[in-house]
Motif scaffolding. Structure first.
Motif, PDB file in Angstrom:
ATOM      1  N   THR A  44      -8.029 -67.780  32.912  1.00 36.24           N
ATOM      2  CA  THR A  44      -7.872 -69.237  32.823  1.00 36.24           C
ATOM      3  C   THR A  44      -7.858 -69.675  31.367  1.00 36.24           C
ATOM      4  N   ASP A  45      -7.643 -70.960  31.167  1.00 37.55           N
ATOM      5  CA  ASP A  45      -7.684 -71.543  29.821  1.00 37.55           C
ATOM      6  C   ASP A  45      -9.089 -71.977  29.429  1.00 37.55           C
ATOM      7  N   TYR A  46     -10.067 -71.771  30.309  1.00 40.19           N
ATOM      8  CA  TYR A  46     -11.441 -72.143  30.009  1.00 40.19           C
ATOM      9  C   TYR A  46     -12.114 -71.081  29.156  1.00 40.19           C
ATOM     10  N   THR A  47     -13.081 -71.504  28.362  1.00 36.72           N
ATOM     11  CA  THR A  47     -14.005 -70.593  27.699  1.00 36.72           C
ATOM     12  C   THR A  47     -15.281 -70.640  28.517  1.00 36.72           C
ATOM     13  N   ALA A  48     -15.787 -69.490  28.901  1.00 39.57           N
ATOM     14  CA  ALA A  48     -16.994 -69.434  29.724  1.00 39.57           C
ATOM     15  C   ALA A  48     -18.046 -68.585  29.025  1.00 39.57           C
ATOM     16  N   ARG A  49     -19.294 -69.006  29.166  1.00 40.49           N
ATOM     17  CA  ARG A  49     -20.447 -68.276  28.627  1.00 40.49           C
ATOM     18  C   ARG A  49     -21.527 -68.262  29.691  1.00 40.49           C
ATOM     19  N   LEU A  50     -22.424 -67.295  29.602  1.00 37.16           N
ATOM     20  CA  LEU A  50     -23.525 -67.150  30.552  1.00 37.16           C
ATOM     21  C   LEU A  50     -24.844 -67.097  29.812  1.00 37.16           C
ATOM     22  N   ILE A  51     -25.803 -67.867  30.309  1.00 35.37           N
ATOM     23  CA  ILE A  51     -27.179 -67.815  29.817  1.00 35.37           C
ATOM     24  C   ILE A  51     -28.041 -67.283  30.957  1.00 35.37           C
TER      25      ILE A  51
ATOM     26  N   MET B 162     -28.486 -74.161  22.986  1.00 36.58           N
ATOM     27  CA  MET B 162     -28.584 -75.627  22.981  1.00 36.58           C
ATOM     28  C   MET B 162     -27.278 -76.254  22.508  1.00 36.58           C
ATOM     29  N   ASP B 163     -26.619 -75.644  21.551  1.00 40.79           N
ATOM     30  CA  ASP B 163     -25.321 -76.137  21.097  1.00 40.79           C
ATOM     31  C   ASP B 163     -24.287 -76.046  22.216  1.00 40.79           C
ATOM     32  N   LEU B 164     -24.286 -74.946  22.958  1.00 35.20           N
ATOM     33  CA  LEU B 164     -23.358 -74.793  24.082  1.00 35.20           C
ATOM     34  C   LEU B 164     -23.636 -75.818  25.179  1.00 35.20           C
ATOM     35  N   ILE B 165     -24.902 -76.080  25.458  1.00 34.95           N
ATOM     36  CA  ILE B 165     -25.265 -77.080  26.481  1.00 34.95           C
ATOM     37  C   ILE B 165     -24.729 -78.449  26.069  1.00 34.95           C
ATOM     38  N   LYS B 166     -24.854 -78.786  24.818  1.00 36.47           N
ATOM     39  CA  LYS B 166     -24.374 -80.084  24.328  1.00 36.47           C
ATOM     40  C   LYS B 166     -22.842 -80.197  24.386  1.00 36.47           C
ATOM     41  N   LYS B 167     -22.126 -79.067  24.278  1.00 39.80           N
ATOM     42  CA  LYS B 167     -20.669 -79.065  24.251  1.00 39.80           C
ATOM     43  C   LYS B 167     -20.018 -78.816  25.619  1.00 39.80           C
TER      44      LYS B 167
END
Length: 113
Positions: A29-36, A66-71
């Motif tokens: 997909t065109d999404y960027t995904a991350r996992l915490i 925290m930066d990822l959560i804000k974005k």
């Protein structure tokens, strides 16, 4: 088009299910995904270690988290958890996210399990 971020949050590795979703989103997909992950699989059972992204137990990644959560445009929760503060991360997700962030709650098992 600007980057669209899907942030996955999980208490455990759930046999690798969350990271497989993250990897598929990043690949197809065109999404960027991350996992915490709150608790990495290596701390729970070192015989079943699954691929991971960001480990909450590693204090050095918390500013990144925290930066990822804000974005994040979408936050996908893989366990039942309170979103205001009574969760293992002690984060009020309503206050830390941008106003148009969407929450997806995906329960892999019963919350009492």
């Amino acid at each position: 088009m600007s980057e669209r971020l899907v942030l996955h949050i999980s208490k455990t590795s759930l046999a690798g299910a969350p990271i497989r979703i993250v990897n598929a989103l990043n690949k197809y997909t065109d999404y960027t995904a991350r996992l915490i992950n709150f608790m990495p699989s290596s701390l729970m059972d070192d015989t079943n270690v699954f691929e991971e992204d960001l480990n909450w137990q590693n204090y050095s990644v918390r500013p990144i988290v925290m930066d990822l959560i804000k974005k994040a445009d979408i936050i996908h929760f893989h366990h039942f958890m309170d979103l205001e503060f009574f969760n293992p991360f002690l984060i009020n997700f309503f206050k830390e996210t941008k106003p148009n962030c969407k929450f997806l709650r995906h329960f892999h098992s019963d919350k009492q399990f």
